[in-house]
Design an enzyme around this catalytic site. Structure first.
Site, short mmCIF file in Angstrom:
data_model
loop_
_atom_site.label_atom_id
_atom_site.label_comp_id
_atom_site.label_asym_id
_atom_site.label_seq_id
_atom_site.Cartn_x
_atom_site.Cartn_y
_atom_site.Cartn_z
N CYS A 1 31.00 -73.91 27.59
CA CYS A 1 30.28 -72.66 27.88
C CYS A 1 28.92 -72.90 28.54
O CYS A 1 28.31 -71.97 29.06
CB CYS A 1 30.08 -71.86 26.60
SG CYS A 1 31.60 -71.37 25.81
N HIS B 1 23.65 -66.87 26.31
CA HIS B 1 25.11 -66.96 26.36
C HIS B 1 25.72 -65.78 25.59
O HIS B 1 25.29 -65.46 24.48
CB HIS B 1 25.55 -68.28 25.73
CG HIS B 1 27.04 -68.43 25.65
ND1 HIS B 1 27.88 -68.17 26.71
CD2 HIS B 1 27.86 -68.80 24.61
CE1 HIS B 1 29.13 -68.38 26.34
NE2 HIS B 1 29.15 -68.75 25.08
N ASN C 1 33.46 -63.04 25.43
CA ASN C 1 32.88 -64.34 25.76
C ASN C 1 33.65 -64.93 26.95
O ASN C 1 34.81 -65.32 26.80
CB ASN C 1 32.99 -65.25 24.53
CG ASN C 1 32.42 -66.64 24.76
OD1 ASN C 1 32.07 -67.00 25.89
ND2 ASN C 1 32.33 -67.42 23.70
N1 ACO Z 1 40.11 -59.46 12.33
C1 ACO Z 1 40.08 -59.32 10.99
N2 ACO Z 1 39.78 -60.32 10.17
C2 ACO Z 1 39.50 -61.51 10.72
C3 ACO Z 1 39.53 -61.72 12.08
C4 ACO Z 1 39.84 -60.63 12.92
N3 ACO Z 1 39.90 -60.73 14.25
N4 ACO Z 1 39.20 -63.00 12.34
C5 ACO Z 1 38.98 -63.58 11.16
N5 ACO Z 1 39.18 -62.68 10.18
C6 ACO Z 1 39.05 -62.91 8.76
C7 ACO Z 1 39.28 -64.35 8.38
O1 ACO Z 1 40.64 -64.59 8.21
C8 ACO Z 1 38.52 -64.43 7.09
O2 ACO Z 1 39.32 -63.87 6.08
P1 ACO Z 1 39.36 -64.53 4.62
O3 ACO Z 1 37.97 -64.46 4.12
O4 ACO Z 1 40.31 -63.65 3.89
O5 ACO Z 1 39.84 -65.91 4.85
C9 ACO Z 1 37.37 -63.52 7.33
O6 ACO Z 1 37.73 -62.63 8.39
C10 ACO Z 1 36.12 -64.25 7.76
O7 ACO Z 1 35.17 -63.29 7.70
P2 ACO Z 1 33.68 -63.66 7.84
O8 ACO Z 1 33.34 -64.88 7.07
O9 ACO Z 1 32.89 -62.44 7.58
O10 ACO Z 1 33.63 -64.00 9.39
P3 ACO Z 1 32.37 -64.42 10.07
O11 ACO Z 1 31.25 -63.52 9.72
O12 ACO Z 1 32.18 -65.89 9.95
O13 ACO Z 1 32.72 -64.09 11.57
C11 ACO Z 1 33.13 -65.15 13.61
C12 ACO Z 1 33.67 -64.85 12.22
C13 ACO Z 1 32.92 -63.85 14.37
C14 ACO Z 1 34.15 -66.00 14.36
C15 ACO Z 1 31.80 -65.91 13.44
O14 ACO Z 1 31.97 -67.04 12.64
C16 ACO Z 1 31.21 -66.28 14.73
O15 ACO Z 1 30.69 -65.46 15.45
N6 ACO Z 1 31.22 -67.57 15.08
C17 ACO Z 1 30.79 -68.02 16.35
C18 ACO Z 1 31.98 -68.31 17.07
C19 ACO Z 1 31.91 -67.91 18.50
O16 ACO Z 1 31.34 -66.94 18.92
N7 ACO Z 1 32.57 -68.73 19.22
C20 ACO Z 1 32.70 -68.49 20.59
C21 ACO Z 1 33.10 -69.70 21.23
S1 ACO Z 1 31.84 -70.79 21.18
C22 ACO Z 1 30.81 -70.41 22.30
O17 ACO Z 1 31.01 -69.67 23.20
C23 ACO Z 1 29.58 -71.02 22.12
#
Ligand code: ACO
Length: 331
Positions: free
Chosen positions: A114, A257, A287
């Site tokens: 990215c 980003h 993204n």
């Molecule tokens: N819909 C519903 N539930 C979901 C989804 C979805 N699309 N995706 C995950 N879940 C669930 C998981 O299964 C998990 O459930 P569980 O607790 O029963 O196992 C739960 O949601 C996780 O929830 P949270 O812990 O509240 O999720 P979090 O707040 O960590 O958010 C996210 C997840 C959005 C991926 C976050 O970690 C994040 O933003 N990370 C950064 C990742 C990113 O943006 N990467 C992009 C690529 S990297 C880059 O560009 C730099």
């Protein structure tokens, strides 16, 4: 020569097809509410069948050339940031050159995940320092959906396709153009397992008849990516601003980003940017990896968000991990 290099023109292109959160609800176990509250993403663009990274780049590049008042024939180099090239070989930059109707220019693809757009800008600055009079097309174009696992709700809701481009030269800047004041780049390879697209690489080779495994697609440790993204973009922005004898109040527009609105807000909070000093496009494009800041920059220009004299701070973060920041000053 004035010692600093100029962005003469800005362009971007996103595919026509909009994929909404409501549509994703019919594909995986997710909800508009979950996606919006966790990421700020409402919709993203995805390519039509057969549409490639270089198709998007060609349109973004044409728009950037138009905005610069230049012809493709003026280009001496094409630097193309992507982790989703049309193919492993040939380089997408070569296919792009052919689509732009030119030959004989230097072409290279660059993969810094990215963060690739800023790495490619730095390569353009190095080229211009070594070869005065060059005119470099810097593009970043991604079909992230070619490496999206549509069965994995944790990642498939995050990404979108698109391309951005700029034309960089050592000409004196004209009104509406920007000078690149500085670029700072970083990487920490010890953290590579946290964000990967492995399948098909030489470490994860495939042979005839193999079925595609999860590792072929984007895999990540979301919470770790989140923490590192906030920490790294925050610190590199502080470094570049301080290094240039500035303070955050000197920045008119912050373009981070576009991975996730919560990451953008957390970095903004650390650096004390809020409201209309922060460029946000993640709600409409998701993204788009390396293309995200390139698209957001072109949109900021097109929307009149940068006035003459405006100073703009760009920052990126991605797999590797890689990250960086750049300072632009508009004329
Ligand atoms: N819909 C519903 N539930 C979901 C989804 C979805 N699309 N995706 C995950 N879940 C669930 C998981 O299964 C998990 O459930 P569980 O607790 O029963 O196992 C739960 O949601 C996780 O929830 P949270 O812990 O509240 O999720 P979090 O707040 O960590 O958010 C996210 C997840 C959005 C991926 C976050 O970690 C994040 O933003 N990370 C950064 C990742 C990113 O943006 N990467 C992009 C690529 S990297 C880059 O560009 C730099």
């Amino acid at each position: 020569m004035h010692g600093l290099f100029t962005i003469e023109g800005f362009g971007r292109h996103v595919p026509d097809r909009v994929l909404t959160n409501a549509e994703l609800e019919t594909m995986v176990d997710t909800s508009d509410d979950w996606i919006t509250s966790r990421t700020g993403i409402k919709e993203r663009r995805i390519v039509a069948p057969g549409e490639t990274s270089s198709d998007l780049a060609a349109k973004a590049a044409s728009n950037a050339l138009l905005s610069a008042g230049r012809e493709a024939a003026d280009l001496s180099h094409i630097f193309y940031a992507t982790f989703t090239p049309d193919a492993f070989c040939p380089p997408a930059s070569c296919i792009l050159q052919e689509k732009l109707g030119i030959r004989g220019r230097a072409c290279v693809d660059m993969n810094a995940a990215c963060s690739g757009f800023l790495y490619a800008i730095e390569a353009a600055r190095g080229t211009l320092a070594l070869r005065p009079g060059s005119t470099v097309l810097v593009t970043a174009a991604e079909v992230t959906t070619s490496r999206t696992n549509w069965a994995d709700r944790a990642t498939c809701v995050l990404f979108g396709d698109g391309a951005g481009a700029i034309v960089v030269s050592d000409r004196e800047p004209k009104p509406g153009q920007a000078v690149i004041e500085d670029v700072v780049l970083k990487a920490d390879g010890s953290l590579w397992p946290l964000l990967t697209v492995k399948g098909g690489g030489s470490g994860w080779p495939m042979k005839l008849g193999d079925t595609i495994k999860d590792e072929f697609f984007i895999e990540m440790n979301g919470p770790e990516v989140y923490k590192n993204a906030v920490r790294s973009m925050g610190s590199v922005c502080e470094e570049i601003v301080e290094k240039n004898g500035l303070v955050m109040d000197d920045i008119d527009l912050f373009i981070p980003h576009q991975a996730n609105l919560r990451i953008i807000e957390a970095v903004g909070k650390r650096l004390k940017f809020s409201g209309n000093r922060v460029m946000v496009t993640v709600d409409r494009y998701g993204n788009t990896s390396a293309a995200s800041v390139a698209i957001a920059l072109a949109d900021a220009v097109a929307e009149g968000r940068v006035k003459p004299g405006a100073r703009v701070l760009l920052t990126v973060f991605g797999g590797g991990f890689t990250w960086g920041a750049a300072l632009l000053k508009f004329v």
